[in-house]
Design an enzyme around this catalytic site. Structure first.
Site, PDB file in Angstrom:
ATOM      1  N   HIS A 222      -5.676   1.717  -4.636  1.00 52.86           N
ATOM      2  CA  HIS A 222      -4.775   1.256  -3.574  1.00 52.86           C
ATOM      3  C   HIS A 222      -4.340  -0.189  -3.843  1.00 52.86           C
ATOM      4  CE1 HIS A 222      -7.886  -1.058  -0.923  1.00 52.86           C
ATOM      5  NE2 HIS A 222      -8.353  -0.972  -2.142  1.00 52.86           N
TER       6      HIS A 222
ATOM      7  N   CYS B  18       0.814  -1.227   0.000  1.00 53.41           N
ATOM      8  CA  CYS B  18       0.000   0.000   0.000  1.00 53.41           C
ATOM      9  C   CYS B  18       0.847   1.277   0.000  1.00 53.41           C
ATOM     10  CB  CYS B  18      -0.994  -0.001   1.159  1.00 53.41           C
ATOM     11  SG  CYS B  18      -0.266   0.110   2.811  1.00 53.41           S
TER      12      CYS B  18
ATOM     13  N   HIS C 105      -2.880   1.244   6.812  1.00 54.70           N
ATOM     14  CA  HIS C 105      -3.202   1.149   5.386  1.00 54.70           C
ATOM     15  C   HIS C 105      -3.388   2.553   4.810  1.00 54.70           C
ATOM     16  CE1 HIS C 105      -4.331  -0.937   1.744  1.00 54.70           C
ATOM     17  NE2 HIS C 105      -5.388  -0.151   1.614  1.00 54.70           N
TER      18      HIS C 105
END
Length: 337
Positions: free
Chosen positions: A312, A252, A300
């Protein structure tokens, strides 16, 4: 033989046309020259360019540099004003009984003097004089003077305290007047800067960003954000690999680092660091290109696309994709750069 002559209104063969034609030809020539000059000037003149998002952002930043000290000074003056108004009100409460006590003491002194010198001693004073057994009128007057002196001392003591409170209140009241004016001036300055910022924000150009793998974006998007969005969207479908930063696989924070690296902005390959490397943005003001973070520990991050969408790298087994930001608890937004 006489020489034949041509009528004055005729011209010899091969000569130019009528004078009117010459004038028309000259006029056309001048018109063409003027048009060429104007055209050349138009080409030479620089075209007016609308300010970019980045330029407007820079102007807003300068306004904020003026606004933040004004806000803090306004807060300081307002806090001081609140304290001083309370002090003034407390002093007023203390002054009121002192004023009453002063008036009563003055009344007692005046009443004592008038009752003795005009109508003679009152029954109470007479009883006091009798019980004191003075031998002469002089002693009686001396005792009366002592009574009056005692009243005067009490009066002087009360008056001094009252004068002290009065002086302090006058000082505070003058300070309150000055601080109230300062507060009003700062509020007016703050209002003007706020209005300037709102005008700048309203002038933000709306940009359309089209990419193959992401939704079309119509909104305020900076040049760096456009580059980051196009770069990240080009990676849709690439696999998630822990610790990867591209160009063919990502985790990420590796994806957001890779996207902004293309825009010339360095981000650390760690969500916690990226949170601190960007400017905090409330959700209501989030724009395409901002970073959106999730969970209380910020583990995240995605690249926001607007309309509650992001691109993402979700997790192992799921490639880079576009999804809703509402599937996870949003921790906040940051704007790199």
């Amino acid at each position: 033989m006489p020489v034949a002559t041509m009528p004055p209104h005729r011209h010899a063969p091969g000569r130019s046309a009528r004078p009117g034609g010459l004038r028309r030809a000259a006029h056309r020539l001048l018109t063409l020259v003027a048009a060429a000059i104007v055209g050349a000037g138009a080409l030479a003149a620089p075209a007016y360019a609308e300010p970019s998002v980045d330029e407007i952002e820079a102007a807003i930043d300068k306004k904020w540099e003026q606004l933040e000290p004004t806000i803090e000074q306004y807060n300081k003056v307002r806090a001081q004003l609140k304290v001083n108004r309370k002090k003034s009100a407390d002093l007023q409460k203390k002054i009121q009984p002192l004023a009453l006590e002063t008036e009563l003491a003055m009344d007692r002194v005046g009443d004592l003097a008038s009752r003795y010198y005009i109508s003679g001693p009152s029954q109470e004073i007479g009883a006091l004089l009798v019980s004191a057994k003075p031998d002469t009128l002089t002693e009686q007057l001396t005792l009366l003077d002592r009574l009056a002196a005692n009243e005067r001392r009490q009066l002087e003591g009360v008056t001094k305290v009252r004068e002290k409170y009065d002086a302090e209140k006058q000082r505070l009241d003058a300070l309150i007047v000055a601080q109230t004016k300062q507060q009003n001036d700062l509020a007016a300055k703050k209002k003007q800067i706020d209005a300037d910022i709102k005008k700048l924000e309203a002038s933000m150009p709306v940009t359309t960003v089209k990419t193959e793998n992401c939704p079309t974006i119509n909104g305020v998007v900076s040049e760096a954000a456009r580059t980051a969005i196009r770069t990240a969207c080009a990676q849709v479908g690439d696999p998630y690999v822990w610790g990867a930063t591209g160009p063919n696989s990502f985790d990420c924070s590796g994806l957001t680092q890779y996207a902004y690296k293309a825009a010339g902005i360095h981000l650390t390959h760690f969500t916690g660091a990226q949170w601190n490397e960007g400017k905090a943005i409330p959700r209501s003001e989030a724009r395409p290109g901002d970073l959106v973070f999730f969970f209380s520990d910020l583990h995240h991050v995605g690249l926001y696309l607007g309309n509650d969408k992001m691109v993402h790298a979700p997790r192992a087994g799921k490639p880079v994709n576009v999804s809703s930001i509402n599937t996870m608890p949003v921790a906040g937004f940051r704007r790199p750069g």
